[in-house]
Every structure is written in C-alpha cells, then in structure tokens.
Design a protein around this motif. Sequence first.
Motif, short mmCIF file in Angstrom:
data_model
loop_
_atom_site.label_atom_id
_atom_site.label_comp_id
_atom_site.label_asym_id
_atom_site.label_seq_id
_atom_site.Cartn_x
_atom_site.Cartn_y
_atom_site.Cartn_z
N VAL A 32 33.34 44.22 44.34
CA VAL A 32 34.52 44.86 44.92
C VAL A 32 35.62 44.99 43.87
O VAL A 32 36.31 46.01 43.80
N TYR A 33 35.77 43.99 43.01
CA TYR A 33 36.77 44.03 41.95
C TYR A 33 36.45 45.14 40.95
O TYR A 33 37.33 45.91 40.56
N GLY A 80 43.46 51.78 43.93
CA GLY A 80 42.65 50.97 43.03
C GLY A 80 43.45 49.86 42.38
O GLY A 80 42.96 48.73 42.22
N TYR A 81 44.71 50.13 42.03
CA TYR A 81 45.56 49.11 41.41
C TYR A 81 45.84 47.98 42.39
O TYR A 81 45.76 46.80 42.03
N LYS A 82 46.16 48.34 43.64
CA LYS A 82 46.45 47.31 44.63
C LYS A 82 45.21 46.46 44.90
O LYS A 82 45.29 45.23 45.01
N HIS A 86 44.66 42.45 44.04
CA HIS A 86 44.29 41.51 45.11
C HIS A 86 43.00 40.76 44.77
O HIS A 86 42.95 39.52 44.83
N TYR A 87 41.96 41.51 44.44
CA TYR A 87 40.68 40.86 44.17
C TYR A 87 40.68 40.11 42.85
O TYR A 87 39.92 39.16 42.68
N GLY A 88 41.53 40.51 41.92
CA GLY A 88 41.68 39.74 40.68
C GLY A 88 42.26 38.36 40.97
O GLY A 88 41.83 37.36 40.38
N ASN A 89 43.23 38.31 41.88
CA ASN A 89 43.78 37.01 42.28
C ASN A 89 42.74 36.17 43.01
O ASN A 89 42.69 34.95 42.84
N GLU A 90 41.92 36.82 43.82
CA GLU A 90 40.84 36.09 44.51
C GLU A 90 39.83 35.53 43.52
O GLU A 90 39.32 34.42 43.70
#
Length: 97
Positions: A32-33, A80-82, A86-90
């Motif tokens: 997903v990321y 895509g940026y949002k 989000h998934y980068g933090n996850e």
Amino acid sequence: MIIFPIVIIVSITMYIYYKVAILRNNDELEQVYINSKSRIFLGIFISFFGINQYLYYQTMVALSIAIIFLFLGLLQIYSGYKRARHYGNERKKRIEP
C-alpha cells in the motif's frame, strides 16, 4: 521546452517501477505504501502531459483538456502524498519497537 518530455518520461518510468515493486513484495502494508508513491508519479505524469500538450497545440480545446489533466494530476499527487505520509508513519511504528 525539453524539460517537459524529460519529466514525463522519468515520471512514467518511476510509476512503472513502483507498480512492479508492488508485485515483488509480500507485505500488505509495504504494498500500500509503494502504491501511494506510484500514485504521486502518476499524478506528475498526468499533470505534465496536460501542460505539454497545451504548449504544443495552444488551442482552446487543448487548454480545456490541459486544465482537466492538471486537475486530475494534482488530485493524484495530493492523494498519493497523504497516503504515503500515513502509511510511512505506520511503517515506522512497525519497525520501531
């Protein structure tokens, strides 16, 4: 204006690269990321393609299509940026104990 074709080629190449990278990865969060990063490059491709077509033809039809492409491209970049943020933090939460 040689910069527009270069950006278009690089962005579509990176989009394809990230789409292939999704297939090579088994982790769902990582997929997903990577997909969110590919959406950013898809948005860049669509935006610059629309601008390039308007600069080439310079007609009212090309202007209206360029505005539509620019709008859709900016939506893809923003989305895509949002998602990437989000998934980068996850991913960071998963990596850090």
